[in-house]
Each structure stands twice: as structure tokens, then as C-alpha cells.
Design an enzyme around this catalytic site. Structure first.
Site, PDB file in Angstrom:
ATOM      1  N   VAL B  13      -4.940  -0.510 -14.906  1.00 28.24           N
ATOM      2  CA  VAL B  13      -6.015  -0.297 -13.936  1.00 28.24           C
ATOM      3  C   VAL B  13      -6.774   0.997 -14.246  1.00 28.24           C
ATOM      4  CG1 VAL B  13      -6.584  -0.044 -11.490  1.00 28.24           C
ATOM      5  CG2 VAL B  13      -4.758  -1.603 -12.191  1.00 28.24           C
ATOM      6  N   LYS B 102       0.101   0.542  -2.952  1.00 29.38           N
ATOM      7  CA  LYS B 102       0.509  -0.056  -1.671  1.00 29.38           C
ATOM      8  C   LYS B 102       1.874   0.422  -1.222  1.00 29.38           C
ATOM      9  CE  LYS B 102       1.050  -3.092  -5.087  1.00 29.38           C
ATOM     10  NZ  LYS B 102       0.006  -3.395  -6.034  1.00 29.38           N
ATOM     11  N   GLY B 131      -6.212  -6.894  -4.910  1.00 29.06           N
ATOM     12  CA  GLY B 131      -6.898  -6.587  -6.167  1.00 29.06           C
ATOM     13  C   GLY B 131      -8.368  -6.309  -5.928  1.00 29.06           C
ATOM     14  N   ILE B 133     -10.565  -8.166  -4.367  1.00 27.86           N
ATOM     15  CA  ILE B 133     -11.166  -8.761  -3.167  1.00 27.86           C
ATOM     16  C   ILE B 133     -11.491  -7.677  -2.149  1.00 27.86           C
ATOM     17  CG2 ILE B 133     -10.841 -10.441  -1.330  1.00 27.86           C
ATOM     18  CD1 ILE B 133      -8.538 -11.639  -2.996  1.00 27.86           C
ATOM     19  N   GLY B 184       3.824 -12.617 -18.614  1.00 29.82           N
ATOM     20  CA  GLY B 184       3.447 -11.318 -18.067  1.00 29.82           C
ATOM     21  C   GLY B 184       2.989 -11.390 -16.621  1.00 29.82           C
ATOM     22  N   LYS B 202       1.791  -4.942   1.658  1.00 34.38           N
ATOM     23  CA  LYS B 202       0.359  -5.230   1.830  1.00 34.38           C
ATOM     24  C   LYS B 202       0.027  -5.658   3.257  1.00 34.38           C
ATOM     25  CE  LYS B 202      -0.295  -6.373  -3.059  1.00 34.38           C
ATOM     26  NZ  LYS B 202      -0.137  -7.461  -4.044  1.00 34.38           N
TER      27      LYS B 202
END
Lengths: 433, 433
Positions: B13, B102, B131, B133, B184, B202
Site C-alpha cells: 500500500v 484497522k 480498501g 471503497i 496470495g 472493521k
């Protein structure tokens, strides 16, 4: 500090907005700092669903937009005039504006945002597209890191209701329209909805935000659903598609760094059944946004109705109140304003690259499919399938589905095919996603 | 004015975030006012996917969070420590913080937001849930007019991938897990995902924002998908359901104005096939929010991955830059901060009102169904269906689906049933939406 709201219009959405503002418990605490100062209505004597002190009501809308005590004008009267003039007058008097008026914003964005930027006020329009679905704010803020490639949605509930009923019940357009009118899902004059004009207003607004430029509404291609009939829906179904009225804005395949060409269009479209938009039914709306690096995100919800639309109106009021509450020194909040000034270039439809579905009524004789195929080939139109779907006496019904082709080439092939003696008529030409 | 970013972590990220910050053309113009000032990494010699001047890199993360030139610290190292301490130190040095963590936020929100509010800085966390959204910002801003009733979502891509493969291919959990690990999509130690812990983090965050209070993570009920087997998926399918790992936060049915009780839980759930969440497959996430007056809205998109998550990280950076750009006099932006301080009361699971699916292995003899039905009746558990689905030699397999019942009553009935001589075992107990 309490901010004063001047509300124009107490119809369905206006009433929903008042209901939220008068009953703030359990909602965002910031709402408690807002007060409803004036409400402009057409007639003082009309019975209402909300109880308001009579002193709040007035039929003089000009008085509201010029009232020095009003901080935020909420325009919910709809239509082009006097809405446009009232919005401009409110701005010129330094008011922030919240509106659900897609018709005014899609036509007069240039005039309105230029005036708003000069005055340093906000014009907020979450309720103009997708009813309660948060889509304007995500486009302005949450997706700001992305290069937007395409915005595509079902943004008109009336036509989606009609197409859903046609799909599920196998009936024809006119029959469903009459039912939708009875249920209040379609207006007595359904033109704005069924001819795609409402969807065109909305995609012009979304495109302007997503691609960061203004859009000339007159350049948006617009085709409605009046010509969709039960056979097309049934043939599409057999081929694995549902028919949806899509509003699409995308970067054109011919776009370059120097010439940033967009394609913006509203038309009935064959959507593969596995596509996320295929299962959006009835009066629901959904907007799919594609960009780099996010990939695809979709926003789904009620595209109309008093409660959902009022939710969007009040979220805009909250956003303005939030920045007023923490006064900015000088500049406006750059994720809440619309400061772009250039107009986007729209590509002509003949340059569109798309798949097509077309239905032909021909003489039922050998060689017809070959003639169609050859003609398409001559015009560089690559065919995925040609199927003789049915025969009626001496006539055959043939459905052609193409690969991605240039629309101009396809149209030229159709012109030639139309002149063939064996071809009786071409009742349906639809694009395929 | 240019704002300086200190980035902690250059993994997937982090790399995605740097790629956006170094290539701003066609994205929001505000990005051009940001500069990457320092990047904290574990090892300076590791090969990287992005080219950065060596002078930017450091292994001293403390140096970044205390650097007087850094305006915004972006924490992308993950895990509890040193992430938590670095975030707190950044705040104490007056930095704004953007995090995708998170685990830290769901456990230490109280400590972190109290510190941030005292210092008047923002802690932004769009990337922590869903992610790319946009869901945190809509909850904080676009849906502020609503009373939220329920937040329900598929928020863990790994388990959704596993359940989708099990559904489509009829294979068992362990087999699909191995494939997911190879691809993965699942970690070598898959505990956080498959036992629902990641989803619990979350939903605790979403509930806190939606219901305006803090959540004790230890009180969130959490049940993973290890026990789901191919037969349950197949029986659920016959009954018209798919099995999804749902994270749900709702106002409890016992909630009153005085006692605002929430129910927050993660568990595999039978979802009716026509429900919008039923068709969210593979690693996609979706979050459905229900409130008054909006009704239902759903947000759908890629729940993980470098690009989507970086899109969310950078949107938070943009939001902070936007308010820094127009300096606020004193107070923080009330739609960007988290100022609630009380903890929400969570209802015990036995008070949950829900439908259940349970599978029983019993002796194959007459009267068993009657015994089950009578026992459920005695405990006020209303049954929708009891079906003998299969027999294996002397054993019968019976599936029971209830109406909405109190979970405590259902559990008492099960305890009693477990003691019946004719009942061999109860391999599956699942909730039904």
C-alpha cells in the site's frame, strides 16, 4: 452559532427536508446548530404534511434569497425558472446554495459556479443525482486520488422500473408505462424520463465532476426507451443480457494528452447478466465508477423519493454548516467547490467504439445471412454472431451481435443493408456493454 | 503552500501511495501542493518498485513522526506496535495522521482520538475498512442526516474468496484455503481472516462512526468460517441461500431512548439469493447501510490491494490538505473529526433476535422430527421448516430453519436436544438473514 436556512419549495423533498431539520435527535449533532428561518411556498393555504409556524411561510421567494439573516438557501422548487434566477440571486446576496435541481445545474453550471466562485460561496448538489446515494461527494472528495476513466450508471428510476417490469412480465413498453403512471412512478408527461433527458442531465453533472471540466448538455447523445419492445428483451435474455437505460461518460479511445476527448451518452444498452448493473432493478439507481488506481466501485440505493433525497439535501447543508462553523480564512474548501472553467470536448457518436445488437426482418431465403455478413465485413464491422431467431410466414427475423466496432462504420453498413431487396426493415439497433 | 508528508512503511500500500503522489497528472489538482518529505522503511537496501531519492529514505521511524517539517504522517506499517506508539507520538508532535491500520484503530480509538482532539489534529482512516471503497467518509459526512439502524457488510476479501470458491466448486474449506494461500489471497497464518477477527476490527470501526460512540472490541461477537462445510453450502443453496461471512452492527431490538443498546457481530450467515449482498463474490467487499430516512444504500468495490487502498489513503491526505489549505480559525472540521467519548452498550448475543439454520445427525426413526419440533416449541422457538434432507445407513440428516427467535431460547432448546438419545450430533448452527 446557529445557521439560518431559507427553504424554497415544500413539495415532497422539501417536506422530507423539514422533517429531518425539525427532528434532529439521533442524527448528526451539527444539525442542532441549524434553524429553519423561512419557507417559500406557492400557496399559504394548502394543507401540509408538516406543521410549521405560519410566520415561517411566505409566497415571496425573492424575499428569502435576499433576506440578510439567511445563511443557506435550499432550492427545491425544480424546473428551470424561477429556480435558476433565484439561485443566482441567492449567490449574489452571499448565500450558500443547496439544490436538487439537475435540470438547472446541467444547463447553467457555468453561470452558477462562476458566480459562486466569485462570491466565495458553495453550491452543493448531492441530491441532484442518485437521490439519497452519496455519489457527488465521493466524486469530489473520496475518489480525488484517481484518474477517472468511466462513470456509468442507472440514474433514472422511472425507466429502470419500466424496463424491469418489461423484463419480468414480458409486456410491452406502453402497457408498463400506463401502470407506472398509475403508481406515481412516471409523470403524466413522461418525456423527461422515457426519452432519457433526465438521465442526460445527471450524467452531464457526474462527468463534469469526474473529468474536471464543464459539459455542454446539448452535446450529450441521448436516446430513450420508447422503441424497446418485448421481443428485444426476450432475444437479449436468450443471449445472456438484460436491457438497461445506461448513462455513460468515458474518456474516448481517441483521447490524447493534448486533446482530452470524452464520450457522454444515454441509451438503452444490452448489459451482460453477470455485470453488477444488470441486477439493479425497479426504481433503484446505481453508479459504477472506474478509475486508476481504484479499479471499480459502485454506489447503489434509492434514486428518488422524499426521504432519500432529503437525506442528500441535509448532508449538503451539514457540509456547509461544518465549514461555516470553523470559519475559513479567505479561500473556499477546495474539495467542496467546482472551480474548473474549461469545457470538455465531446467525441462525435460515430467515433464511439462499442458492440451492437441489431434485429433485421428479411425475406426468408437462403443467402441472406451471407449478404449481411459480407456487407458488415466490407465496412470493417466484426461480427460475434448472426442468428436467425424466428420465421413469420415468408419473413425471417435475424439478430446480429457485433464485437467492438466503430459506430460510424456500423451505421454505414446498416445504410447499405437497408437498401437490400431482401431486407424488409431493421426494427431494433441497440448498443451492447 | 506545500504540505509535507512523512510516510511510514513502503510495502504494497505504501508503494501504491507513493506512485500516486509522484504521478499527479489527471488527478485532483490539490495533489500538486503535496510533497513526500520522508519515507520510513525497515531496510534501506531492499529492492523497491518505486524509484525514490535515497535521501528520502530512513529506517528511523521516530525521526519522521517528530520531524518539525512533516505536516501529515501516513502510517502504513500495520500491526499493533510500533504502529500505535508512532501514531500517538505523531499526534503529540502536532501532525495529522492518515492510517490504514484497522487493528490499531479498533483497539486504541479512545486513546488515539482523545489525543488527536486535544491537539486539534485529524486522524483519518478511510483505508482501514473496505480498501478503496469510500465508506468512512460517507458515514461521517454524506449520511449525517440519517439515524443509522444497521450497517452490514462483507468486509473481508479472503473469507469471501474462500466461500465463493466453496459455493461454486462444491469443495471443502481446507482445500480452498490452500489454494487461496497459494494465490496470495490468504496469509500463511490465516487466523485473522478466517476466524473473523479482521472483520470484527472493521465492523467495530464502522459501528463507532455510524452510531456515534466508542466500541469495546472485546465485546464484539466473532465467529469465523472454519466450520463451514460443503454440505451446508449445498443445503443452503437448495433452500435459496448463499453463505457469507457478514459483519453486522445494528441497534438492538431492546434499545430504548434511555438505553441505546447495539448488537455487533461477525458470523457466517445464510443470505437470501436475491439480497444485494448475496452476489458480492470473490475478494470484493460491500457495505450496506440502513437508516432513516435514506432506506438502504450499498457501497461495493475492491476491498484490498495496493491501488484501491492507496486511493483511500490519498483521499484522506487530500481531505486534510484541503482544510490545511484554507486554515481554520481554531476549531477542527466537525465532519472530519471523531469527538464522541462514551462507549456504546452492546447487547449480549442471547438477546439477539435472528433466524437460525441448524443441521442435525439423528437416528433414522419415526418421531424424531416431532421431538425436535416439540422441544423448539417449548422454548418459544418458531420453526419455518424441518426437512429430512438425507439418510446415511441408520442415520438421518435433518435441517431446521427457524423464524426470528431469541438466540438464548434457541440455544436452550439445542442444549436439551443434544441430550436426546436419538440425536447423534449437531454439526452446523448458522444464523440466517
Amino acid at each position: 452559532m446557529a445557521f439560518k436556512i431559507g427553504l424554497l419549495g415544500l413539495g415532497t423533498v422539501g417536506t422530507g427536508t423539514v422533517q429531518i431539520l425539525l427532528d434532529t435527535n439521533g442524527r448528526h449533532p451539527l444539525l442542532q446548530g441549524l434553524s429553519l428561518h423561512r419557507v417559500g411556498v406557492r400557496s399559504l393555504s394548502k394543507p401540509r404534511q408538516v406543521e410549521l409556524p405560519e410566520t415561517l411561510l411566505t409566497t415571496d421567494l425573492e424575499e428569502i434569497v435576499t433576506d440578510p439573516n439567511v445563511d443557506i438557501v435550499v432550492e427545491l422548487i425544480g424546473g428551470l425558472e424561477p429556480a435558476r434566477s433565484l439561485i443566482l440571486k441567492a449567490i449574489s446576496h452571499g448565500k450558500h446554495v443547496v439544490t436538487a435541481n439537475k435540470a438547472v445545474i446541467s444547463r447553467y453550471a457555468d453561470e452558477i459556479f462562476t458566480a459562486a466562485n466569485e462570491k466565495g460561496v458553495y453550491v452543493m448538489l448531492e441530491a441532484a443525482v442518485g437521490g439519497g446515494i452519496p455519489v457527488i461527494q465521493p466524486l469530489k472528495q473520496s475518489l480525488g486520488a484517481n484518474r477517472i476513466h468511466r462513470i456509468m450508471g442507472i440514474v433514472n428510476g422511472t425507466t429502470n422500473y419500466i424496463l424491469t417490469r418489461m423484463q419480468l412480465e414480458g409486456v410491452d413498453f406502453s402497457e408498463v408505462l400506463a401502470i407506472a403512471q398509475e403508481l406515481g412512478y412516471a409523470e403524466a408527461d413522461p418525456t423527461a424520463d422515457v426519452d432519457g433527458l433526465d438521465a442526460a442531465d445527471k450524467i452531464a453533472i457526474l462527468a463534469s465532476l469526474g473529468f474536471g471540466g464543464r459539459i455542454k448538455l446539448s452535446e450529450v447523445y441521448c436516446e430513450g426507451i420508447r422503441n424497446i419492445n418485448a421481443s428485444d428483451i426476450s432475444y437479449a435474455d436468450r443471449l445472456g443480457f438484460v436491457i438497461k437505460l445506461l448513462a455513460i461518460a468515458s474518456r474516448d479511445s481517441q483521447a490524447t494528452a493534448e486533446n482530452d476527448l470524452l464520450s457522454i451518452r444515454v441509451h438503452p444498452t444490452l448489459v451482460p447478466k453477470a455485470h453488477p448493473l444488470a441486477s439493479i432493478n425497479d426504481v433503484y439507481n446505481a453508479i459504477l465508477i472506474e478509475g486508476e488506481p481504484i479499479g471499480q466501485v459502485m454506489f447503489f440505493g434509492p434514486g428518488a423519493g422524499a426521504g432519500p433525497t432529503a437525506s442528500a439535501v441535509v448532508s449538503d447543508i451539514l457540509n456547509i454548516a461544518a465549514v461555516l462553523n470553523s470559519p475559513l480564512s479567505g479561500e473556499v474548501h477546495p474539495l467542496m467547490s467546482c472551480t474548473h472553467q474549461h469545457y470538455c470536448n465531446l467525441a462525435p457518436m460515430e467515433d464511439l467504439i462499442t458492440r451492437f445488437y441489431a434485429r433485421f426482418i428479411t425475406q426468408d431465403e437462403s443467402g441472406v445471412i451471407g449478404k449481411l455478413g459480407t456487407c458488415f465485413g466490407n465496412h470493417d464491422v466484426s461480427i460475434e454472431s448472426i442468428v436467425q431467431i424466428d420465421t413469420h410466414g415468408e419473413l425471417a427475423e435475424i439478430v446480429v451481435v457485433t464485437h467492438d466496432v466503430r459506430e460510424g462504420n456500423f451505421r454505414q453498413a446498416l445504410d447499405e443493408i437497408q437498401s437490400f431487396n431482401v431486407v424488409n426493415r431493421i426494427p431494433s439497433i441497440l448498443r451492447v456493454l
